[in-house]
Write a protein that holds these residues in place. Structure first.
Motif, short mmCIF file in Angstrom:
data_model
loop_
_atom_site.label_atom_id
_atom_site.label_comp_id
_atom_site.label_asym_id
_atom_site.label_seq_id
_atom_site.Cartn_x
_atom_site.Cartn_y
_atom_site.Cartn_z
N GLN A 79 0.86 -1.19 0.00
CA GLN A 79 0.00 0.00 0.00
C GLN A 79 0.89 1.23 0.00
OE1 GLN A 79 -3.21 0.06 2.74
NE2 GLN A 79 -4.16 1.72 1.63
N LYS A 80 0.60 2.14 -0.91
CA LYS A 80 1.38 3.37 -1.03
C LYS A 80 0.57 4.53 -0.49
CE LYS A 80 4.20 2.96 -5.18
NZ LYS A 80 4.32 3.52 -6.51
N ARG A 81 1.24 5.39 0.24
CA ARG A 81 0.63 6.63 0.69
C ARG A 81 1.22 7.76 -0.14
NH1 ARG A 81 1.24 4.91 6.74
NH2 ARG A 81 -0.63 3.65 6.91
N THR A 82 0.38 8.66 -0.59
CA THR A 82 0.83 9.79 -1.37
C THR A 82 0.28 11.06 -0.75
OG1 THR A 82 -1.10 9.82 -2.84
CG2 THR A 82 0.72 8.37 -3.46
N GLY A 101 8.38 -0.25 -1.16
CA GLY A 101 8.04 0.01 0.23
C GLY A 101 8.22 -1.22 1.10
N THR A 102 7.53 -1.22 2.22
CA THR A 102 7.60 -2.33 3.15
C THR A 102 6.54 -3.36 2.79
OG1 THR A 102 8.29 -0.80 4.88
CG2 THR A 102 7.52 -2.98 5.58
N PRO A 103 6.95 -4.55 2.37
CA PRO A 103 5.95 -5.56 2.00
C PRO A 103 5.34 -6.21 3.23
CG PRO A 103 8.15 -6.44 1.71
CD PRO A 103 8.31 -5.01 2.15
N HIS A 104 4.08 -6.57 3.11
CA HIS A 104 3.38 -7.29 4.16
C HIS A 104 2.98 -8.64 3.58
CE1 HIS A 104 3.20 -3.66 6.59
NE2 HIS A 104 2.86 -3.03 5.50
N ARG A 105 3.62 -9.71 4.06
CA ARG A 105 3.34 -11.04 3.53
C ARG A 105 1.94 -11.49 3.93
NH1 ARG A 105 7.08 -12.57 0.42
NH2 ARG A 105 9.22 -12.00 0.84
#
Length: 137
Positions: A79-82, A101-105
């Motif tokens: 998920q990207k925040r802009t 970004g930081t992946p969430h498995r």
């Protein structure tokens, strides 16, 4: 809840607002459930006893080469925040090189469920929807 207005136009406006809030927060609920499941899986993994080393037969006899077991890759939600707000979440195969970004498995089941949400998109590069057998409708 306080008293509702008696006239239908204001009641319809209130109903439309409530339905909009429910629709907007449904995606947040799905994302939070995915995060909760990931935390529960991490707890289960942390609580599991460490893997045991295989014991060699007496005399140290060689049993031959170890066979590689094929394991399906895990899946990742990104998920990207802009500055304009969050962009739609993206599901990737766990080995995708386009993850930012930081992946969430997440599990295969969670990826399949997430891809049914219209606000969550499959990665166009690794195509996790094809790997999961989800056909475009």
């Amino acid at each position: 809840m306080n008293e509702l207005p008696p006239d239908p136009p204001r009641l319809r406006a209130i109903l439309a607002h409530l339905e909009q809030q429910l629709a907007e927060n449904e995606t947040v609920g799905i994302y939070l459930r995915l995060q909760r499941d990931a935390v529960q899986a991490a707890i289960a993994q942390a609580d599991a006893p460490p893997p045991r080393k295989p014991r060699l037969p007496k005399g140290g006899a060689n049993l031959g080469p170890v066979t590689q077991i094929s394991v399906r890759p895990s899946f990742v939600v990104q998920q990207k925040r802009t500055p304009r707000g969050p962009e739609p979440a993206i599901i990737h195969a766990g080995d995708c090189s386009m993850i930012e970004g930081t992946p969430h498995r997440i599990t295969e089941h969670d990826a399949r469920v997430a891809l049914t949400d219209p606000n969550i998109e499959p990665c166009g590069f690794c195509r996790p929807d094809s790997e999961l057998g989800i056909l475009d409708g």
